[in-house]
Scaffold this motif. Structure first.
Motif, PDB file in Angstrom:
ATOM      1  N   GLY A 282       0.806  -1.222   0.000  1.00 46.35           N
ATOM      2  CA  GLY A 282       0.000   0.000   0.000  1.00 46.35           C
ATOM      3  C   GLY A 282       0.833   1.263   0.000  1.00 46.35           C
ATOM      4  O   GLY A 282       0.301   2.339  -0.310  1.00 46.35           O
ATOM      5  N   ALA A 283       2.157   1.149   0.302  1.00 46.06           N
ATOM      6  CA  ALA A 283       2.999   2.343   0.327  1.00 46.06           C
ATOM      7  C   ALA A 283       3.193   2.937  -1.077  1.00 46.06           C
ATOM      8  O   ALA A 283       3.529   4.119  -1.199  1.00 46.06           O
ATOM      9  N   VAL A 284       2.959   2.151  -2.132  1.00 42.85           N
ATOM     10  CA  VAL A 284       3.224   2.664  -3.481  1.00 42.85           C
ATOM     11  C   VAL A 284       2.072   3.508  -4.014  1.00 42.85           C
ATOM     12  O   VAL A 284       2.215   4.145  -5.061  1.00 42.85           O
TER      13      VAL A 284
ATOM     14  N   GLU B 217       6.648   4.939  -5.030  1.00 43.95           N
ATOM     15  CA  GLU B 217       5.393   5.490  -5.539  1.00 43.95           C
ATOM     16  C   GLU B 217       5.165   5.008  -6.974  1.00 43.95           C
ATOM     17  O   GLU B 217       6.084   4.957  -7.793  1.00 43.95           O
ATOM     18  N   VAL B 218       3.880   4.638  -7.248  1.00 41.78           N
ATOM     19  CA  VAL B 218       3.466   4.266  -8.601  1.00 41.78           C
ATOM     20  C   VAL B 218       2.263   5.162  -8.978  1.00 41.78           C
ATOM     21  O   VAL B 218       1.232   5.143  -8.304  1.00 41.78           O
ATOM     22  N   GLN B 219       2.451   5.932 -10.043  1.00 42.46           N
ATOM     23  CA  GLN B 219       1.372   6.776 -10.565  1.00 42.46           C
ATOM     24  C   GLN B 219       0.936   6.248 -11.936  1.00 42.46           C
ATOM     25  O   GLN B 219       1.786   6.052 -12.819  1.00 42.46           O
ATOM     26  N   ILE B 220      -0.330   5.968 -12.055  1.00 45.11           N
ATOM     27  CA  ILE B 220      -0.883   5.451 -13.304  1.00 45.11           C
ATOM     28  C   ILE B 220      -1.841   6.498 -13.855  1.00 45.11           C
ATOM     29  O   ILE B 220      -2.824   6.876 -13.219  1.00 45.11           O
ATOM     30  N   PHE B 221      -1.556   6.953 -15.083  1.00 49.60           N
ATOM     31  CA  PHE B 221      -2.325   8.068 -15.639  1.00 49.60           C
ATOM     32  C   PHE B 221      -3.289   7.575 -16.752  1.00 49.60           C
ATOM     33  O   PHE B 221      -2.961   6.670 -17.531  1.00 49.60           O
ATOM     34  N   SER B 222      -4.455   8.228 -16.749  1.00 51.94           N
ATOM     35  CA  SER B 222      -5.488   7.976 -17.754  1.00 51.94           C
ATOM     36  C   SER B 222      -6.190   9.293 -18.021  1.00 51.94           C
ATOM     37  O   SER B 222      -6.274  10.151 -17.134  1.00 51.94           O
ATOM     38  N   LYS B 223      -6.699   9.499 -19.254  1.00 51.59           N
ATOM     39  CA  LYS B 223      -7.405  10.731 -19.571  1.00 51.59           C
ATOM     40  C   LYS B 223      -8.828  10.647 -19.019  1.00 51.59           C
ATOM     41  O   LYS B 223      -9.615   9.792 -19.423  1.00 51.59           O
ATOM     42  N   GLN B 224      -9.150  11.558 -18.129  1.00 48.26           N
ATOM     43  CA  GLN B 224     -10.433  11.613 -17.458  1.00 48.26           C
ATOM     44  C   GLN B 224     -11.079  13.001 -17.661  1.00 48.26           C
ATOM     45  O   GLN B 224     -10.372  13.984 -17.896  1.00 48.26           O
ATOM     46  N   PRO B 225     -12.417  13.074 -17.616  1.00 45.95           N
ATOM     47  CA  PRO B 225     -13.068  14.373 -17.721  1.00 45.95           C
ATOM     48  C   PRO B 225     -12.600  15.318 -16.624  1.00 45.95           C
ATOM     49  O   PRO B 225     -12.407  14.906 -15.468  1.00 45.95           O
TER      50      PRO B 225
ATOM     51  N   GLY C  60       0.562   8.269  -2.096  1.00 46.74           N
ATOM     52  CA  GLY C  60       0.850   9.650  -2.468  1.00 46.74           C
ATOM     53  C   GLY C  60       2.056  10.236  -1.782  1.00 46.74           C
ATOM     54  O   GLY C  60       2.309  11.440  -1.922  1.00 46.74           O
ATOM     55  N   SER C  61       2.853   9.427  -1.072  1.00 41.33           N
ATOM     56  CA  SER C  61       4.041   9.934  -0.368  1.00 41.33           C
ATOM     57  C   SER C  61       5.270   9.162  -0.839  1.00 41.33           C
ATOM     58  O   SER C  61       5.253   7.920  -0.868  1.00 41.33           O
ATOM     59  N   SER C  62       6.333   9.884  -1.166  1.00 37.66           N
ATOM     60  CA  SER C  62       7.592   9.250  -1.598  1.00 37.66           C
ATOM     61  C   SER C  62       8.485   8.881  -0.424  1.00 37.66           C
ATOM     62  O   SER C  62       9.559   8.278  -0.600  1.00 37.66           O
ATOM     63  N   SER C  63       8.034   9.220   0.797  1.00 39.14           N
ATOM     64  CA  SER C  63       8.842   8.870   1.984  1.00 39.14           C
ATOM     65  C   SER C  63       8.573   7.453   2.454  1.00 39.14           C
ATOM     66  O   SER C  63       9.300   6.917   3.306  1.00 39.14           O
ATOM     67  N   THR C  64       7.554   6.823   1.947  1.00 37.25           N
ATOM     68  CA  THR C  64       7.261   5.426   2.258  1.00 37.25           C
ATOM     69  C   THR C  64       7.520   4.591   1.013  1.00 37.25           C
ATOM     70  O   THR C  64       7.388   5.084  -0.116  1.00 37.25           O
ATOM     71  N   ALA C  65       7.868   3.304   1.203  1.00 39.05           N
ATOM     72  CA  ALA C  65       8.223   2.484   0.043  1.00 39.05           C
ATOM     73  C   ALA C  65       7.926   1.023   0.324  1.00 39.05           C
ATOM     74  O   ALA C  65       7.906   0.566   1.474  1.00 39.05           O
ATOM     75  N   TRP C  66       7.675   0.319  -0.762  1.00 36.01           N
ATOM     76  CA  TRP C  66       7.579  -1.145  -0.688  1.00 36.01           C
ATOM     77  C   TRP C  66       8.939  -1.705  -1.065  1.00 36.01           C
ATOM     78  O   TRP C  66       9.536  -1.275  -2.058  1.00 36.01           O
ATOM     79  N   LYS C  67       9.415  -2.677  -0.284  1.00 36.09           N
ATOM     80  CA  LYS C  67      10.766  -3.242  -0.486  1.00 36.09           C
ATOM     81  C   LYS C  67      10.678  -4.746  -0.707  1.00 36.09           C
ATOM     82  O   LYS C  67       9.842  -5.425  -0.110  1.00 36.09           O
ATOM     83  N   THR C  68      11.589  -5.224  -1.553  1.00 37.30           N
ATOM     84  CA  THR C  68      11.674  -6.663  -1.772  1.00 37.30           C
ATOM     85  C   THR C  68      12.426  -7.311  -0.617  1.00 37.30           C
ATOM     86  O   THR C  68      13.109  -6.619   0.151  1.00 37.30           O
ATOM     87  N   PRO C  69      12.325  -8.628  -0.463  1.00 37.33           N
ATOM     88  CA  PRO C  69      13.167  -9.311   0.529  1.00 37.33           C
ATOM     89  C   PRO C  69      14.660  -9.110   0.188  1.00 37.33           C
ATOM     90  O   PRO C  69      15.019  -8.836  -0.964  1.00 37.33           O
ATOM     91  N   ARG C  70      15.524  -9.287   1.143  1.00 36.45           N
ATOM     92  CA  ARG C  70      16.958  -9.143   0.936  1.00 36.45           C
ATOM     93  C   ARG C  70      17.547 -10.474   0.451  1.00 36.45           C
ATOM     94  O   ARG C  70      17.162 -11.536   0.925  1.00 36.45           O
TER      95      ARG C  70
END
Length: 329
Positions: A208-210, A320-328, A213-223
C-alpha cells in the motif's frame, strides 16, 4: 173592385198601395221603393272587384319580374263557411324561426366574390340572378407553411435590461462541447497487492505504500545474499475498473532496479506466464521514471514485476506508482 197589377201592400198595416206610392195612406209608414236598375248592381260590383284583382296581380307580377323572381300562382277565392262554435280555446302554433346559413369566410389573401345587386332599384338591364357563385375551387386546401422561427425564442432576460442568447434543445445536442479530458493519476488511493506466485513464508512488505501519495514510504523486496538473484515477485495495482492507460510514473529510492510492466483486464491471473497478462513495457528505474503506454486497450490490473536488483544491492524498493489515464476535467 178589382186590384190593379201595380198595387202592393203596406208592410206595416197591409193596406193596398200603388207601385209608385211612397207613403201608406192608412198608417203613414214609408213604403219600400223598387229600383229599376236593381238587377245591375250585383253585376257592377263583381266586375269592379275583378278589375281591382287583375290590376293588383299585374302590378305584383311586374315587380317580381324586376326582382328576378317568379310570380306566385294566382290566388283562388274559396267560399268561407262560418267556423263551428269553439268549445276549447285554440293553442297558437309556435312559429318556426327561419334557418339562417352562416356565410363561409373566403381564405386569406383572396377577394370576396361580389354578389349581384337584388335591391330591385331602377336601373334597367337584365334581372340579377339569385345563384350564389361556387367558391369551392377557390378554397386553398394545401398544407400551410410552418410559422417562421421566433428570433427572440432563445433569449434570456438577465434582469438588468440585457439579454443573453440561449441555444435551443437541438443546439444543445449539436453544439454541446465535449468534456475536456486531462491526464489524471487514477492509482492514488487504489488497492495495491504484493504478487508472489512462488514466495512462501517471507516478509513481502507493505504494498500500500506505493499508492499513498508519499515518496517517503516504500515497498521493499526481501533481501538476497547474491545481488544477481532474480527476485521473481512484484506488486500490482487494482484500479477497480478497466481504464485506457497513457503512462506510468514510478519513483524508486534504489536506482538501477529493473522491472517489467504487465497489464490485465480480468483477474488478476494467477501466474506471471498466464495469457491473461499483457506485457506492455520494460524499464530500469532511475529515481523518477516515466513509462509511456500506447497499447490503446483498457486494463484494470497493472503489475510491476521486479526482474533485477541494483548493482551491489541486496534488495530493491519502489516508493510510488502513478498510473495516468485521460479523465473528464
Amino acid at each position: 173592385m178589382e186590384s190593379s197589377s201595380h198595387e202592393r201592400a203596406c208592410p206595416s198595416c197591409s193596406a193596398p198601395a200603388q207601385s209608385d206610392q211612397r207613403w201608406c195612406l192608412e198608417c203613414g209608414a214609408e213604403l219600400p221603393q223598387r229600383s229599376k236598375r236593381s238587377g245591375l248592381r250585383p253585376a257592377v260590383g263583381i266586375a269592379t272587384t275583378l278589375t281591382v284583382l287583375v290590376g293588383a296581380a299585374s302590378a305584383g307580377g311586374y315587380t317580381l319580374l324586376q326582382d328576378g323572381k317568379k310570380p306566385p300562382p294566382p290566388a283562388t277565392t274559396v267560399a268561407q263557411q262560418p267556423p263551428p262554435a269553439a268549445t276549447t280555446p285554440a293553442v297558437p302554433e309556435t312559429a318556426t324561426p327561419p334557418v339562417t346559413e352562416t356565410p363561409v369566410a373566403p381564405p386569406a389573401g383572396r377577394e370576396t366574390p361580389r354578389l349581384p345587386d337584388t335591391s330591385g332599384g331602377s336601373g334597367g338591364g337584365t334581372p340579377p340572378s339569385n345563384d350564389v357563385p361556387d367558391v369551392t375551387d377557390d378554397v386553398d386546401t394545401s398544407t400551410p407553411n410552418p410559422p417562421p422561427p421566433d428570433d427572440n425564442a432563445g433569449e434570456v432576460d438577465n434582469g438588468d435590461g440585457s439579454v443573453t442568447d440561449e441555444p435551443s434543445n437541438r443546439d444543445r445536442r449539436t453544439r454541446q462541447p465535449k468534456p475536456r479530458l486531462v491526464e489524471t493519476n487514477i492509482a492514488l488511493g487504489a488497492v495495491a497487492v504484493v504478487y508472489p506466485p512462488s514466495a512462501t513464508g517471507e516478509d513481502l512488505g507493505d504494498a500500500g505504500a506505493v499508492v499513498d501519495g508519499s515518496s517517503s514510504t516504500a515497498w521493499k523486496t526481501p533481501r538476497y545474499d547474491d545481488p544477481a538473484t532474480n527476485p521473481q515477485l512484484g506488486v500490482y495495482v487494482d484500479l477497480a475498473s478497466a481504464e485506457r492507460l497513457t503512462k506510468l510514473v514510478v519513483t524508486s529510492p534504489t536506482p538501477g532496479v529493473s522491472v517489467e510492466v504487465y497489464a490485465a483486464r480480468n483477474g488478476p491471473p494467477r501466474s506471471i506466464t498466464s495469457s491473461g497478462w499483457a506485457h506492455v513495457a520494460d524499464k530500469t528505474l532511475a529515481g523518477r521514471s516515466t513509462i509511456e503506454l500506447s497499447t490503446g486497450a483498457e486494463y484494470r490490473y497493472v503489475l510491476l514485476w521486479v526482474t533485477g536488483l541494483p548493482a551491489g544491492a541486496d534488495h530493491g524498493a519502489i516508493s510510488e506508482v502513478q498510473i495516468f489515464s485521460k479523465q473528464p476535467e
